[in-house]
Write a protein that holds these residues in place. Sequence first.
Motif, PDB file in Angstrom:
ATOM      1  N   SER C  53      40.083  48.943  33.234  1.00 13.71           N
ATOM      2  CA  SER C  53      41.475  48.865  32.764  1.00 13.71           C
ATOM      3  C   SER C  53      41.668  49.724  31.525  1.00 13.71           C
ATOM      4  CB  SER C  53      41.838  47.424  32.414  1.00 13.71           C
ATOM      5  OG  SER C  53      41.664  46.603  33.524  1.00 13.71           O
ATOM      6  N   ASP C 175      46.311  48.987  38.474  1.00  7.94           N
ATOM      7  CA  ASP C 175      45.213  48.212  37.892  1.00  7.94           C
ATOM      8  C   ASP C 175      45.037  46.891  38.645  1.00  7.94           C
ATOM      9  OD1 ASP C 175      43.253  47.177  36.386  1.00  7.94           O
ATOM     10  OD2 ASP C 175      44.342  47.146  34.489  1.00  7.94           O
ATOM     11  N   GLU C 176      44.104  46.876  39.561  1.00  9.58           N
ATOM     12  CA  GLU C 176      43.816  45.647  40.325  1.00  9.58           C
ATOM     13  C   GLU C 176      45.075  44.983  40.835  1.00  9.58           C
ATOM     14  OE1 GLU C 176      41.027  42.957  38.616  1.00  9.58           O
ATOM     15  OE2 GLU C 176      39.982  44.575  37.592  1.00  9.58           O
TER      16      GLU C 176
HETATM   17 MG   LIG Z   1      40.861  45.087  34.182  1.00 14.17          MG
END
Ligand SMILES: [Mg+2]
Lengths: 248, 261, 267, 267, 250
Positions: C53, C175-176
């Motif tokens: 991240s 991000d995810e």
């Molecule tokens: Mg992360």
Amino acid sequence: MQDMNLTGLFIDLMGRLGLNYEFLATGYEAQIWRDGFITTLYLVAVTIPVSLIVGLIFAACLTSGRLWLSAPVRGFVELTRNTPTLVQLMFSFLVLNTVVSNMLGGAQNNPLSPFFWVVAVVGLHVAALHAEAIRGGIEAVPSSMIEAARGMGFSQFEILRYVQIPLAFRASLPAIVNGLISLVKSTTVGNAIAVSEITYASIMVWTQRDNVVELMIVLLAFFSLINFVVARVGSWVERRLAIPGYGL
Amino acid sequence: MSMAVTPKTTSTSSRVLRYIGFVAMPLIVIVWSLIDLSLGRELVEWIPYLASGFSMNILITICAVTLGTTAGVTLGLMQLAPFWFVRLPAQIYVQIFRNAPALVLIFATTYIFPFEIVLFGNYLPFPDWVKAVIGLAILSSAYIAEITRGAVLSIPTTQWEATKGLGFSRLQALRYVILPQCVRRSLPPWMNVASSMAMGTSLASLVGVHELMHAATDASTAVRRLDFTIIAYVVVMAAFFTLCYPIARLTRRLEQRFNAG
Amino acid sequence: MTASTATETGAAIVKLEDVHLSFGQTEVLKGIDLTINKGDAVSIIGPSGSGKSTILRCINALVTPQSGKITVAGTRVDQLTKESERIQLRKRVGIVFQQYNLFPHLTVLDNIVLAPTKILGADRTATVKLARELLEKVRLSEKADAYPGQLSGGQQQRVAIARALAMKPELVLFDEVTSALDPETVGEVLWVIRDLIRDGMTSILVTHEMRFAEEISDTVVFTENGRIVDHGSPQQIFHTTDNPRIRQFVGGLSGGGRGAVRDGEGI
Amino acid sequence: MTASTATETGAAIVKLEDVHLSFGQTEVLKGIDLTINKGDAVSIIGPSGSGKSTILRCINALVTPQSGKITVAGTRVDQLTKESERIQLRKRVGIVFQQYNLFPHLTVLDNIVLAPTKILGADRTATVKLARELLEKVRLSEKADAYPGQLSGGQQQRVAIARALAMKPELVLFDEVTSALDPETVGEVLWVIRDLIRDGMTSILVTHEMRFAEEISDTVVFTENGRIVDHGSPQQIFHTTDNPRIRQFVGGLSGGGRGAVRDGEGI
Amino acid sequence: DATLDRIKGRGKLTVGVILSGAPFGSIDPKTQEQKGYNIDIAKALAADLGVELETVTVTPPNRVQFLQQGKVDILIANMQYTEERAKVLDYVPTPYDRAGGAAVVRKDSGLKDWADLKGKPVCISQGSNYAQPLAEEYGAIVKGLPSQPESLLALQGGNCVAAVHVGATVGLLLLDRADEWKDYAIPFPTELIPSDSVIWLRKGEADTQKALDESVKKLHASGKMLELAKENRLLNTKYLEEENKKLSAK
Ligand SMILES: [Mg+2]
Ligand SMILES: Nc1ncnc2c1ncn2[C@@H]1O[C@H](COP(=O)(O)OP(=O)(O)OP(=O)(O)O)[C@@H](O)[C@H]1O
Ligand SMILES: Nc1ncnc2c1ncn2[C@@H]1O[C@H](COP(=O)(O)OP(=O)(O)OP(=O)(O)O)[C@@H](O)[C@H]1O
Ligand SMILES: [Mg+2]
């Protein structure tokens, strides 16, 4: 003697600033004024716990989901929030108190003093404010957490006692402190039924000496001091109860 | 399952209360006046005087709450500013005025503001009610500043993050994303402030405003009947109730509206 | 699989050179080098806390590294000092987070329209038209007037993607985006991203969906402990790597997440 | 795999017969029949909204069906009218939810100790001892004095399991206990449940982790649209079933969650 | 001086009056105007100065503030002469009345004189100047309520044994509403601290003071003051009669 001199010095000093504190040198007025401070502190000290305990009970009633518990409390909350405390107090003291006296067969048998009525009216009024704040907190406890507790065999009351109230109390603490600050200020309505708190004492002095400004300055300082302490204690409790990982 | 039941019961109970609230006190006044007709006549005679007083309470409430809300929101945001020279004055203001009794603040306005202003040789009166408005607005702005600050802080930081990711500046994020979300959170405490300001207007007689509480005392003094004194109190309560309760209901409705959204 | 080996589709749009970043005492990025060309789809995989991240945040100027060069579409991101310059950059680089963070007080349509109209000053009518097209793309046309609270997680995440796309970014960071979703709704979000990448959008994905990463990426980057341990084509990383750590991560449940549970090892 | 075919380990501890349940207009359970014997591990799988959680809630008397018989450990759950009787039942049947819902204001130890001491009136010293043993079991001994906010999701979920076990239930229900966890922490929770089942605890699991369900269950139940479509040994359901719907669900990403992504079909 | 110039310049005399009840000042519900002895005096003064009258209702906490600020020119507001007040304000030397306190008590209470109030609760209104003498001289427990109606309600509710107010006001009340007050009387033979009611003005306004003093004297001498008192049903006009004789004799 030392004391007298100090008072005299203070009066003199203030006099030079154009502020009239001469009543401090007299007997009667200085006396009721000094008593006023003590009465206010006493009033605040008694009313705060009353408002907190009753507020908690009110909040429990409001969120109980039982109509016979929540409806009267909701009615009271709306009534007390939406009418002036001053009138409530005068009404309670001049009408309800008389009714109580008559029922008990005369005022001499009536144990309810004006002090009691101030504590009752202001205490219950602020309790209503607390109750609304705590209700908000209780309703904000995630329903999944309540179900988890129910799934473990907690009864409704146990959920309230061990889960909802501890969390709601933390969440609503800032609002409760706000309520306590207005409680401190609300005790001034006591003057309307001759409870000799500090505003009453000030009124008695300034109606005779017309030194309103001087006394207002003292009132401002005194109430700011009490409220400063209340706010400090509030944030201390907030810190004590803070739990990691939650922005409660 | 109790979850599903709770909202239903509260809504029935509040519906019942809604009617009781509005009807009960006026009903007491009317029934009492009818039982004792001489009292009723006395009351009818005084209603215009009381009403003219109450119109001042309404005026002052509306102005003070509007002004106090505007100033309060600004001060609340100032308290969160990243610069100390913006933050500090706002914090000091809030701490001083939040702690001051309304009595003191309203009185202070008589002291600070003149009763008339000289403008180009003309004497323009500085209306008393404006002083009361200022006194109450100062108090309410201090409260509302705290409410705003609390509400902004309660918005998840992920919302700020989302605005940053989209290229919002701090002010744009506040204006379009954060503050609109604060409204819902602030409504209940805002209502508390609004109603205490409405109650606070009864102190306006201190600055020479003819308002309901004072009018009721004038009336009781003139009539000199004990039962009239009492019924006047009931009328005062009913009047304030009719002023505040609809606002309280409105805010709860708004709250629910925002909940749905 | 669309493309597999090295990344020579266009000029570099993102370039990280020896990026070091610490939060207080903890060193989070310990020298990251990464080049991404226009039109590429790059997946970043790696264990939790390895700095995935943080890499995305650096690219979007949400955090500034202590040292190293970051160039995004010609801008030296690490040298931006003014917030306004960073805002300029962010308008050109979209980012979608794990917590989709729609604005709860606005309808789906308004969520998408808000930033282009208020931030870019775009014409509202045109933006609404664009928003409806994007909603079509993420297959949510009928939800334009719903509020986020009325949508499922997967639907909210698709709106968040549409919202990022409405800014017409040159590059999108994910991000995810499926981690907070329940297993059944993961698929619908992945479809949308796959379509986007097929349309040629440059994108960087942090993901735990190995199978998905394998299918859509041009390059897969494996990070661990603040470093890029390895990178290469999906074929290399998922099948032919010699690195035992990557093999373990990609293969085992404890390392590879749910993506690995069906292949019989690790439990 | 521990056991695979039919369920004759002991007497029936849970028995549902033709259970029907509606919320308002929507019929959620449309005639459920299910028998679970003492010592069994039963997995319930099926698409979202098919009524899996509702079945667990019925067993724990959190909801009451409109018709049908539910017998749990000799109690006719459907006939309980008083809340106090339901509470009695719940003390004997543990349930762990997807959102682990630890009490955030209590330490890990207090979370576990609260219910036994306050609800069962157990002795505190003994309960603390038990709690420490349970923490050991879920491998969290060193976190006894931490607050939930200081734990990762997987750790919290393990505490939630320990909390349910502290009531010494005869039966534990697990409702998608790993769904809210990030992929890397799923494993640690599943280890704990596997150990429990190996120790012989009767348990019913709703799960999306197909591989796990296959490994630990005695019986797998497939629900769809409020009905039990099929049930049988894991071998039957996962490998030899003829039912095309189950094949699809177990096999494809869109149906089977992340558990299926690595076996190459469905994307 | 400034005040007189301003009064003349504007052609208007602004008087602060207090509405503490008949016969001194109250509201007429029909016209919503103030009426009473104090207001009539104000009217007479304005007429004598040849200017219009404007009245402003004042309350104990704001009256001096209003005067100091110039919001009112003079106060005719039940403010008796005291030495303390004379230090901060000026006053018109000739009083317009002399008033003292009377105690309303239950007829069956057995109270006969002020001294009997020792240790007993006594209600007054918060503006009145009876608190100190009642507490210090007679040892009563003084309870100040916001205004006269509340004080009287408190008396009837049994919260105090006596209500002490300006003699003229309560005297008139007992007369007018004999039914409601049939169990009550004003039994004490003397009035509490009879003192001079004077008109107050800002310090150092010698001209205004002189002009008003002349007017007041004129009103006394011509008998107009007495007439106003009778019109407003002041019960005890002994002082006014004396003053009328004294001044008209000159
Ligand atoms: Mg992360
Ligand atoms: N604002 C911050 N302050 C301090 N430490 C931080 C901060 N943000 C991240 N970290 C730390 O930096 C490290 C890398 O974080 P990062 O979020 O980049 O990891 P990640 O690879 O994305 O992990 P995950 O898969 O769990 O999202 C972690 O150890 C984290 O605790
Ligand atoms: N309290 C409720 N009121 C109304 N409908 C409900 C309620 N609880 C559940 N439902 C509905 O009942 C159906 C079955 O719900 P249930 O939670 O049992 O499904 P599930 O199989 O557990 O799904 P998931 O995998 O998404 O958890 C769903 O359509 C749901 O919307
Ligand atoms: Mg479920």
